[in-house]
Scaffold this motif. Sequence first.
Motif, short mmCIF file in Angstrom:
data_model
loop_
_atom_site.label_atom_id
_atom_site.label_comp_id
_atom_site.label_asym_id
_atom_site.label_seq_id
_atom_site.Cartn_x
_atom_site.Cartn_y
_atom_site.Cartn_z
N GLN A 51 0.82 -1.20 0.00
CA GLN A 51 0.00 0.00 0.00
C GLN A 51 0.86 1.26 0.00
OE1 GLN A 51 -3.30 -0.28 -0.40
NE2 GLN A 51 -2.82 -2.45 -0.50
N THR A 52 0.25 2.35 -0.43
CA THR A 52 0.91 3.65 -0.39
C THR A 52 1.27 4.00 1.05
OG1 THR A 52 -0.42 4.36 -2.28
CG2 THR A 52 0.60 6.08 -0.98
N THR A 92 3.97 2.85 2.72
CA THR A 92 4.63 1.76 3.46
C THR A 92 6.15 1.79 3.30
OG1 THR A 92 4.22 0.31 1.56
CG2 THR A 92 2.64 0.22 3.38
N LYS A 116 7.96 2.25 0.15
CA LYS A 116 8.41 1.56 -1.06
C LYS A 116 9.64 2.23 -1.69
CE LYS A 116 4.24 1.69 -2.82
NZ LYS A 116 3.14 1.59 -3.79
N GLU A 124 4.41 2.68 -8.70
CA GLU A 124 2.98 2.95 -8.85
C GLU A 124 2.52 2.45 -10.23
OE1 GLU A 124 1.47 3.86 -6.34
OE2 GLU A 124 2.59 5.27 -5.12
N SER A 166 3.59 -1.76 -6.84
CA SER A 166 2.21 -1.37 -7.08
C SER A 166 1.39 -1.57 -5.81
CB SER A 166 1.63 -2.22 -8.22
OG SER A 166 0.33 -1.81 -8.55
N ALA A 167 0.37 -0.73 -5.64
CA ALA A 167 -0.50 -0.88 -4.48
C ALA A 167 -1.59 -1.92 -4.74
CB ALA A 167 -1.15 0.46 -4.12
N THR A 168 -1.99 -2.03 -6.01
CA THR A 168 -3.02 -3.00 -6.37
C THR A 168 -2.51 -3.85 -7.53
OG1 THR A 168 -4.05 -1.46 -7.93
CG2 THR A 168 -4.86 -1.45 -5.66
N THR A 184 -8.41 2.47 -3.16
CA THR A 184 -7.30 2.00 -2.33
C THR A 184 -6.19 3.05 -2.27
OG1 THR A 184 -7.77 -0.28 -2.99
CG2 THR A 184 -5.63 0.14 -1.99
N HIS A 185 -5.88 3.65 -3.42
CA HIS A 185 -4.86 4.70 -3.45
C HIS A 185 -5.30 5.91 -2.63
CE1 HIS A 185 -2.16 2.91 -6.37
NE2 HIS A 185 -3.20 2.55 -7.09
N GLY A 222 -5.18 5.36 1.07
CA GLY A 222 -3.79 5.20 1.50
C GLY A 222 -3.08 6.50 1.78
#
Length: 582
Positions: A48-49, A51, A53, A154, A184-186, A327-328, A331
């Motif tokens: 997820q955004t 975290t 990355k 992303e 990627s988050a998803t 989700t983005h 986040g």
Amino acid sequence: MPTFQSLGLEENFLRAISDLGFEAPSEVQEKTIPLLLEKETDLVSLAQTGTGKTAAFGFPMLQKITAESRTTQGLILSPTRELCLQITNELKAYGKYVDGLNIVAIYGGASITDQAKKIKKGAQIIVATPGRMKDMIGRRMIDISKIEYCVLDEADEMLNMGFYEDITEILSHSPEDKSTWLFSATMPKEVATIARKFMHTPVEISIGTKNVGAENVSHEYYLVNARDRYKALKRLADANPEIFSVVFCRTKRDTQKVAEQLIEDGYNAGAIHGDLSQNQRDMVMKSFRTRQIQMLVATDVAARGIDVDDITHVINYQLPDEIETYTHRSGRTGRAGKSGVSMVIVSKSEHRKIKTIEKIIQKKFVQKEIPSGMEICEHQLFHLATKIKDTEVNHEIDMYLDGINEILTDFSKEELIKKVFSVEFSRFYNYYKNAKDLNVTAGDTSTGSDAPGVRFFINLGARDDFNWMTLKDFLRDLMQLGKDDLYKVDVMDSFSFFNVEEKHKELVLDVFNSFKLNGRRITVEISKDGRRKGGSRSGGKGRKDGHKKGRKSDDRPKFKGKSRRKPQRPNDRGTGGKRRRR
């Protein structure tokens, strides 16, 4: 508990980590950094955004490249200018003790000549947006034929923004044996496709579950009539005096309009979207980071560069078209171990989308009510009391106390408290004393843009270069309707449906009496239950397309203003025969 020392990082990077105040690696850093340092491999990392990355791919790339060489060895592609600059600044901070390190950001909205000069001086790592990168490769300003590492950051958002062809073109100029790291988050099917096409047996690391929302974010929704959206937003802000939020809108136009309304109503607000210059965007983001702006109204694309850890609320003024985008959005809050709240303002026609989102993020939404005016007054009063209690006394006022006491000598303690608090209470009371209840239930049948109205069939669709948004604009401009008068636009391949209120029924039929577009006669008929019905006043025969039963539609953005320009056929093509919904 793992430490950065245990991940295999060299001393100069550990010094940088210490300077930055990082105490322990996040889960994605703990799993990714040792893996990338130990071997050459392709990687798919789902996290997820917020975290960490950037550090997860940044430190391994910095440690693996050769700083003494001026050859470009690493390429990082990111979807927006803001994120591109953010990654560049973070990598520079991580590599501050690496001599000769040169990291260059490449993005649109800035001088391409200046960026080319920086590359020519020698850049071991390039951080770029796909559009500008493709342009510079095409002009032979950049050589990535010898890169060893490529990061697609992303990735889901880049694909959502239509960068697939650009990415394909860019990677065709890079070596096949490079290591590609996809973050990627998803994990929609498009990301899986790009992983299969450009990567060789990648290792997959998943933090949490695919497409699942962050654990420390709670999800709430508020059901209102579409026309009351802005009033609901104001009440949510007033009920949370310490709010520090990002407000998401679907379009640049709505983003600017909502921000302007908030500013006009006295809120510390600002807008960030693609129509702003880079300098304007930088100024807005600086004001937001320093909390001069409490409510940042943003489009999904522009928000990709927002990296602020203390955001308390995400407010979905409108739900996104792609559910995964939620989700983005959510986040943006609940970062760095802190809790956050994601609020959604929904109309009755959008209500069913909540269940769809719940399935994707695997989190439950709590339905809450928009607070009443008196509840807001209460929130504000106790907020003021707490603020007074926690305020540190400035003893510079001591010299004025005698004069102040003399002015206030006739008032008791209780009277003074009433006077002090009346300043805040009166302001909100006067505004909210006659305020209506904004809450509705899914079964309400109140008038307005959520009412059923009259549904029409029209023989225009995706084949005519329309999607739901451009068709809505076209029809509203043609008939000179208000922003909430035309709604529930469903665009199919060769025909569409739309709704207007009953009072506009004759207007629609009159406007389309013998109406032609580019020499073609346009048919409009009253529809029932999403099916074509007799009664056309268009003066011509309609198409004999097979019509599927219409499904209840979602709200789409409302566009301000009325135009008297001659309607033009848009160039923004809808998606084949897929139903584009409003």
